[in-house]
Design a protein around this motif. Structure first.
Motif, PDB file in Angstrom:
ATOM      1  N   SER A   1       5.959 -51.464 -13.739  1.00 44.18           N
ATOM      2  CA  SER A   1       6.057 -50.974 -13.290  1.00 44.18           C
ATOM      3  C   SER A   1       6.220 -51.928 -11.644  1.00 44.18           C
ATOM      4  O   SER A   1       5.336 -52.138 -10.807  1.00 44.18           O
ATOM      5  CB  SER A   1       4.389 -51.707 -12.939  1.00 44.18           C
ATOM      6  N   MET A   2       6.985 -52.913 -12.549  1.00 41.97           N
ATOM      7  CA  MET A   2       7.794 -53.648 -11.225  1.00 41.97           C
ATOM      8  C   MET A   2       9.264 -53.040 -10.051  1.00 41.97           C
ATOM      9  O   MET A   2       9.700 -52.306 -11.519  1.00 41.97           O
ATOM     10  CB  MET A   2       8.472 -54.562 -11.788  1.00 41.97           C
ATOM     11  N   ASN A   3       9.700 -53.023  -8.681  1.00 47.91           N
ATOM     12  CA  ASN A   3      10.959 -52.407  -8.839  1.00 47.91           C
ATOM     13  C   ASN A   3      11.780 -54.290  -9.172  1.00 47.91           C
ATOM     14  O   ASN A   3      10.869 -55.519  -9.763  1.00 47.91           O
ATOM     15  CB  ASN A   3      10.886 -52.818  -7.052  1.00 47.91           C
TER      16      ASN A   3
ATOM     17  N   ARG B   1      11.241 -42.446 -16.655  1.00 43.31           N
ATOM     18  CA  ARG B   1       9.641 -42.554 -16.066  1.00 43.31           C
ATOM     19  C   ARG B   1       9.426 -41.227 -14.930  1.00 43.31           C
ATOM     20  O   ARG B   1       8.569 -41.272 -14.524  1.00 43.31           O
ATOM     21  CB  ARG B   1       9.925 -43.925 -15.299  1.00 43.31           C
TER      22      ARG B   1
ATOM     23  N   LEU C   1       9.125 -46.034  -7.413  1.00 49.31           N
ATOM     24  CA  LEU C   1       8.192 -46.321  -6.354  1.00 49.31           C
ATOM     25  C   LEU C   1       9.238 -47.493  -5.358  1.00 49.31           C
ATOM     26  O   LEU C   1       8.880 -47.982  -5.506  1.00 49.31           O
ATOM     27  CB  LEU C   1       7.259 -46.868  -7.617  1.00 49.31           C
TER      28      LEU C   1
ATOM     29  N   GLY D   1       6.259 -57.204  -8.231  1.00 47.27           N
ATOM     30  CA  GLY D   1       5.641 -56.733  -8.317  1.00 47.27           C
ATOM     31  C   GLY D   1       4.044 -57.167  -7.844  1.00 47.27           C
ATOM     32  O   GLY D   1       4.344 -58.679  -8.005  1.00 47.27           O
ATOM     33  N   THR D   2       2.927 -56.559  -7.185  1.00 47.66           N
ATOM     34  CA  THR D   2       1.830 -57.157  -7.249  1.00 47.66           C
ATOM     35  C   THR D   2       0.970 -57.981  -7.944  1.00 47.66           C
ATOM     36  O   THR D   2       0.580 -59.175  -7.437  1.00 47.66           O
ATOM     37  CB  THR D   2       0.782 -56.485  -6.744  1.00 47.66           C
TER      38      THR D   2
ATOM     39  N   GLY E   1       7.743 -50.544  -3.509  1.00 49.95           N
ATOM     40  CA  GLY E   1       6.731 -51.686  -3.445  1.00 49.95           C
ATOM     41  C   GLY E   1       7.332 -52.968  -2.486  1.00 49.95           C
ATOM     42  O   GLY E   1       7.388 -52.766  -1.839  1.00 49.95           O
ATOM     43  N   VAL E   2       5.158 -52.552  -2.471  1.00 54.11           N
ATOM     44  CA  VAL E   2       5.184 -53.888  -1.430  1.00 54.11           C
ATOM     45  C   VAL E   2       5.825 -54.743  -1.093  1.00 54.11           C
ATOM     46  O   VAL E   2       6.448 -55.575  -0.536  1.00 54.11           O
ATOM     47  CB  VAL E   2       3.696 -54.151  -0.893  1.00 54.11           C
ATOM     48  N   THR E   3       6.063 -54.953  -2.164  1.00 57.81           N
ATOM     49  CA  THR E   3       6.583 -56.478  -2.991  1.00 57.81           C
ATOM     50  C   THR E   3       8.007 -57.233  -2.907  1.00 57.81           C
ATOM     51  O   THR E   3       8.270 -57.668  -1.790  1.00 57.81           O
ATOM     52  CB  THR E   3       6.134 -56.852  -4.169  1.00 57.81           C
TER      53      THR E   3
ATOM     54  N   LYS F   1       1.592 -43.633  -6.832  1.00 57.89           N
ATOM     55  CA  LYS F   1       0.896 -43.865  -7.796  1.00 57.89           C
ATOM     56  C   LYS F   1       0.144 -43.284  -8.090  1.00 57.89           C
ATOM     57  O   LYS F   1      -1.206 -42.910  -8.371  1.00 57.89           O
ATOM     58  CB  LYS F   1       0.074 -45.027  -7.160  1.00 57.89           C
TER      59      LYS F   1
ATOM     60  N   ARG G   1       0.712 -46.077   1.502  1.00 54.73           N
ATOM     61  CA  ARG G   1       1.618 -45.467   0.324  1.00 54.73           C
ATOM     62  C   ARG G   1       0.405 -44.440  -0.044  1.00 54.73           C
ATOM     63  O   ARG G   1       0.941 -43.524  -0.706  1.00 54.73           O
ATOM     64  CB  ARG G   1       2.053 -46.846  -0.689  1.00 54.73           C
TER      65      ARG G   1
ATOM     66  N   TYR H   1       2.351 -43.449 -15.628  1.00 54.55           N
ATOM     67  CA  TYR H   1       1.657 -44.263 -16.493  1.00 54.55           C
ATOM     68  C   TYR H   1       1.504 -44.242 -17.703  1.00 54.55           C
ATOM     69  O   TYR H   1       2.764 -44.925 -18.705  1.00 54.55           O
ATOM     70  CB  TYR H   1       0.997 -45.759 -15.646  1.00 54.55           C
TER      71      TYR H   1
ATOM     72  N   GLU I   1      13.758 -48.946 -12.391  1.00 55.85           N
ATOM     73  CA  GLU I   1      13.072 -50.181 -12.343  1.00 55.85           C
ATOM     74  C   GLU I   1      12.256 -51.264 -13.544  1.00 55.85           C
ATOM     75  O   GLU I   1      12.915 -50.383 -14.389  1.00 55.85           O
ATOM     76  CB  GLU I   1      11.240 -48.880 -12.034  1.00 55.85           C
TER      77      GLU I   1
HETATM   78  C1  LIG Z   1       2.453 -50.999  -7.847  1.00 58.88           C
HETATM   79  C2  LIG Z   1       4.166 -51.112  -8.681  1.00 58.88           C
HETATM   80  C3  LIG Z   1       5.386 -51.108  -8.213  1.00 58.88           C
HETATM   81  C4  LIG Z   1       5.127 -52.630  -7.247  1.00 58.88           C
HETATM   82  O1  LIG Z   1       4.494 -52.189  -6.537  1.00 58.88           O
HETATM   83  P1  LIG Z   1       3.797 -53.260  -5.393  1.00 58.88           P
HETATM   84  O2  LIG Z   1       4.048 -52.351  -4.314  1.00 58.88           O
HETATM   85  O3  LIG Z   1       5.004 -54.474  -5.042  1.00 58.88           O
HETATM   86  O4  LIG Z   1       2.159 -53.971  -6.619  1.00 58.88           O
HETATM   87  C5  LIG Z   1       7.246 -50.788  -8.611  1.00 58.88           C
HETATM   88  N1  LIG Z   1       6.716 -49.960  -8.857  1.00 58.88           N
HETATM   89  C6  LIG Z   1       5.920 -48.966  -9.753  1.00 58.88           C
HETATM   90  C7  LIG Z   1       6.012 -47.572 -10.844  1.00 58.88           C
HETATM   91  C8  LIG Z   1       4.444 -49.560  -9.831  1.00 58.88           C
HETATM   92  O5  LIG Z   1       3.407 -48.073  -9.545  1.00 58.88           O
END
Ligand SMILES: *Cc1c(COP(=O)(O)O)cnc(C)c1O
Length: 357
Positions: free
Chosen positions: A236-238, A187, A257, A302-303, A259-261, A197, A95, A202, A233
């Motif tokens: 900052s999470m999905n 956003r 975005l 999210g992480t 996300g890995v989560t 990212k 990413r 942000y 979203e």
């Molecule tokens: C980082 C982020 C996420 C979550 O991504 P992860 O890889 O799961 O931490 C989701 N949305 C936004 C806008 C982000 O910046």
């Protein structure tokens, strides 16, 4: 496996370790950091581990003017056996390069970067906290350093990796939060930078975040920038919804975005034979599901939090109370399974974890 032994400039002034009971997010940094430079003729060069300390840049450095920067966020966890492990770091490095491509920053070698990350964390091993729910947050980032006011990609960059011991996201146990649906600010839009990212995404969200906070909400839920109809979203999470047994998350649409989560949750739900779909979902559809009693669970992913259950969703004068403001059973299972794999308490059938030594 590439193995490059990095030069380590040891920090002679080591800080005392923080009180594990009082760790805040991203306020304290370890003794060392990783740095690497880029120039057009040398490419990425001079990878090194040096003391964590202020850096010097010219006031004309391009990062200060046009915001050419990218970052990543992942965590290292201490297992019960005393090993330190990462969760899907290759996904973060892939990413990082996708963000680089969007911001006209040259790519990095993902293989070398993983090796460098591991060496840095090995040097800072004693900083990985051991208390339940704690971890070492890893923040790789790249900034444009060329001194120039030209509106064009920088010819030089600096990549850094800093580390911060972080506390449990849920010191008082996992609890649902209240979210405000944002109907004015946007956003991200298709074709914009939402999939990367990059810093400006942000700060552009602070206005909405402040107004949500003033009305007693923990976070903002973002809608699509064109029709203000479809859910994108949360903060900052999905975001995921469980509707009548089916799990729905907004599809990747060139503004969300990835996300890995999010990816891990989808893979886990498929493994568990859940009906999980990535598709467009409108606020209208969500409200209908709520009215008919089919909106069973909602959570961000999210992480930082892994999952963050949504107890209330407020949009204009409509308010939805989800699952009686209780954390849903599926949300709980996802949380305990993913954190279990991350910390080595549960087996890792997917090969998601990676030891640092
Ligand atoms: C980082 C982020 C996420 C979550 O991504 P992860 O890889 O799961 O931490 C989701 N949305 C936004 C806008 C982000 O910046």
């Amino acid at each position: 496996m590439i193995d490059v032994q990095l030069e380590v400039k040891e920090n002679p002034n080591k800080k005392p370790k923080p009180d594990p009971e009082n760790l805040q997010f991203g306020k304290m940094f370890t003794d060392h950091m990783f740095t690497m430079e880029y120039s057009r003729d040398k490419g990425w060069f001079q990878p090194q581990i040096v003391p964590y300390e202020p850096i010097t840049l010219e006031p004309a450095a391009m990062i200060f003017h046009y915001g050419q920067s990218v970052f990543e966020g992942l965590k290292a966890y201490l297992t019960e056996d005393g090993d330190v492990q990462l969760f899907r770091p290759e996904e973060n490095l892939k990413r990082l390069n996708r963000s680089n491509a969007r911001l006209s920053i040259p790519p990095v070698s993902e293989e070398l970067m993983l090796n460098y990350l591991k060496q840095l964390i090995t040097v800072e091993k004693d900083w990985v906290p051991s208390a339940e729910g704690t971890s070492l947050y890893i923040r790789p980032f790249i900034i444009a350093t060329e001194p120039s006011l030209s509106v064009a990609p920088s010819k030089s960059y600096k990549l850094m990796v800093i580390l911060s011991p972080v506390g449990s996201y849920y010191p008082e146990g996992i609890h649902p939060v209240s979210i405000q649906v944002e109907d004015h600010f946007t956003r991200a839009v298709r074709g914009g930078t939402g999939t990367a990212k990059t810093g400006g995404n942000y700060s552009a969200g602070y206005n909405a975040q402040e107004s949500a906070a003033n009305q007693g909400h923990a976070q903002v839920m973002w809608l699509d920038g064109v029709e203000k109809k479809y859910i994108e979203e949360v903060g900052s999470m999905n975001v995921f919804f469980k509707i009548n047994g089916q799990v729905v998350t907004p599809e990747l649409n060139d503004s969300i975005l990835e996300g890995v989560t999010r990816k891990s949750i989808i893979e886990l739900l498929k493994e568990w034979k859940f009906d999980v779909v990535e598709r467009k979902i409108s606020m209208n559809e969500l409200y209908q599901a709520y009215e008919s009693g089919h909106l069973e669970e909602a959570f961000g992913a999210g992480t930082a939090a892994v999952v963050s259950p949504i107890g209330e969703l407020s949009s204009g004068d409509q308010s939805m109370i989800i699952n009686g403001r209780q954390t849903g059973e599926l949300t709980k299972s996802l949380y305990s399974t993913i954190t279990g794999i991350q910390t080595g308490k549960l087996p890792d059938p997917f090969g998601w974890t990676e030891k640092v030594e």
